[in-house]
Design a protein around this motif. Sequence first.
Motif, PDB file in Angstrom:
ATOM      1  N   UNK A  78      -5.426   1.687   0.898  1.00 13.19           N
ATOM      2  CA  UNK A  78      -5.997   0.792  -0.108  1.00 13.19           C
ATOM      3  C   UNK A  78      -4.902   0.043  -0.855  1.00 13.19           C
ATOM      4  N   UNK A  79      -3.837   0.747  -1.203  1.00 10.33           N
ATOM      5  CA  UNK A  79      -2.725   0.108  -1.920  1.00 10.33           C
ATOM      6  C   UNK A  79      -2.095  -0.989  -1.077  1.00 10.33           C
ATOM      7  N   UNK A  80      -1.872  -0.724   0.200  1.00  9.14           N
ATOM      8  CA  UNK A  80      -1.251  -1.691   1.092  1.00  9.14           C
ATOM      9  C   UNK A  80      -2.130  -2.937   1.242  1.00  9.14           C
ATOM     10  N   UNK A  81      -3.406  -2.744   1.526  1.00  8.15           N
ATOM     11  CA  UNK A  81      -4.317  -3.875   1.738  1.00  8.15           C
ATOM     12  C   UNK A  81      -4.466  -4.689   0.464  1.00  8.15           C
ATOM     13  N   UNK A  82      -4.634  -4.017  -0.669  1.00  4.14           N
ATOM     14  CA  UNK A  82      -4.821  -4.699  -1.955  1.00  4.14           C
ATOM     15  C   UNK A  82      -3.594  -5.536  -2.309  1.00  4.14           C
ATOM     16  N   UNK A  83      -2.415  -4.948  -2.204  1.00 10.90           N
ATOM     17  CA  UNK A  83      -1.200  -5.673  -2.584  1.00 10.90           C
ATOM     18  C   UNK A  83      -0.910  -6.834  -1.633  1.00 10.90           C
ATOM     19  N   UNK A  84      -1.263  -6.682  -0.365  1.00  6.31           N
ATOM     20  CA  UNK A  84      -1.110  -7.796   0.572  1.00  6.31           C
ATOM     21  C   UNK A  84      -2.067  -8.934   0.214  1.00  6.31           C
ATOM     22  N   UNK A  85      -3.290  -8.594  -0.159  1.00  8.04           N
ATOM     23  CA  UNK A  85      -4.256  -9.624  -0.544  1.00  8.04           C
ATOM     24  C   UNK A  85      -3.799 -10.375  -1.791  1.00  8.04           C
ATOM     25  N   UNK A  86      -3.076  -9.695  -2.679  1.00  2.68           N
ATOM     26  CA  UNK A  86      -2.617 -10.328  -3.917  1.00  2.68           C
ATOM     27  C   UNK A  86      -1.619 -11.455  -3.666  1.00  2.68           C
ATOM     28  N   UNK A  87      -1.058 -11.517  -2.458  1.00  2.69           N
ATOM     29  CA  UNK A  87      -0.086 -12.554  -2.133  1.00  2.69           C
ATOM     30  C   UNK A  87      -0.738 -13.899  -1.820  1.00  2.69           C
ATOM     31  N   UNK A  88      -2.040 -13.868  -1.571  1.00  2.00           N
ATOM     32  CA  UNK A  88      -2.718 -15.122  -1.222  1.00  2.00           C
ATOM     33  C   UNK A  88      -4.004 -15.348  -2.010  1.00  2.00           C
ATOM     34  N   UNK A  89      -4.318 -14.451  -2.943  1.00  2.00           N
ATOM     35  CA  UNK A  89      -5.556 -14.581  -3.709  1.00  2.00           C
ATOM     36  C   UNK A  89      -5.382 -13.924  -5.071  1.00  2.00           C
ATOM     37  N   UNK A  90      -6.302 -14.233  -5.976  1.00  2.00           N
ATOM     38  CA  UNK A  90      -6.346 -13.515  -7.246  1.00  2.00           C
ATOM     39  C   UNK A  90      -7.056 -12.189  -7.025  1.00  2.00           C
TER      40      UNK A  90
END
Length: 278
Positions: free
Chosen positions: A24-36
Amino acid sequence: MNKVYITDLDHTFLRTNLSLSDFTKKVWNEMSQCAYVSIATARSFYSATHLLQGFTINAPMILLDGSFIVSPEKKIIDAKFINEDVANALIKEAISFSNLYPFSIGLKDEYLNESFDFPLHTTKVQEHLLENFKKDPRLKQCKEIHATEKTFKLVYMGSFEEMNPLTQHLKNLYSKYFEFKLSPENYSGGYFLTILHTLGDKAHGLSKLSEYLERDLSEMTVFGDSINDIGMFKLAGVSVAVNNALDEAKEHAKIVSEYNNDEDAVAMYLNDLKKIKT
């Protein structure tokens, strides 16, 4: 950045033991690079940020059921405090009607130092919650619980047989002053009656966030599990109920996940989006 992803915490993003997986941490932080990415929770700033250490939050957080909106840098976007005088009258009325006492959660100062006052006389459900907050520096036991000019919410806790008549009684007297939310609490098996400002809800918070980020509500995806998530489910372009959500919440969601909170439901959804984009 175009899309906005907002998740509830308890029973949605957090596992039942209040942990979060490395996946969850990996997916969430990766998503933060291209979205709010941010949260909409009944928890306070202190509680939420303590649980989310190591997780990127790059948009204002909707806290305390929507009555407090604040940036990760502690900039206050909006705050909806309940009416002090009416709230104190309500507390007295509740004692007279049921001999039950609330928790009172508020703000101490502009540095976001918070108050969490609890009464001498507690229900079994309140005692269960306090067991999980033993080391919380905000806790203060009070002989008498009072609202202040910066109180966000009052929370009564007990069995359904205790909470339902109290809710109906107080709503009959004070519905024009407050928002009342009666919800089951899965960790303890009891019920929470949360009393907030009339605009203290996640729908209000999501609208404020939309204005602040200058993003249309149609660009927002929200995740949740309970009654207090329904308002934002109705507003967001995409609403996702985790598989363990209440049936009432599922009825208002555009998507019901096949995964529950213990199976990383939010991360599974976001990870599938990444696969589609690539």
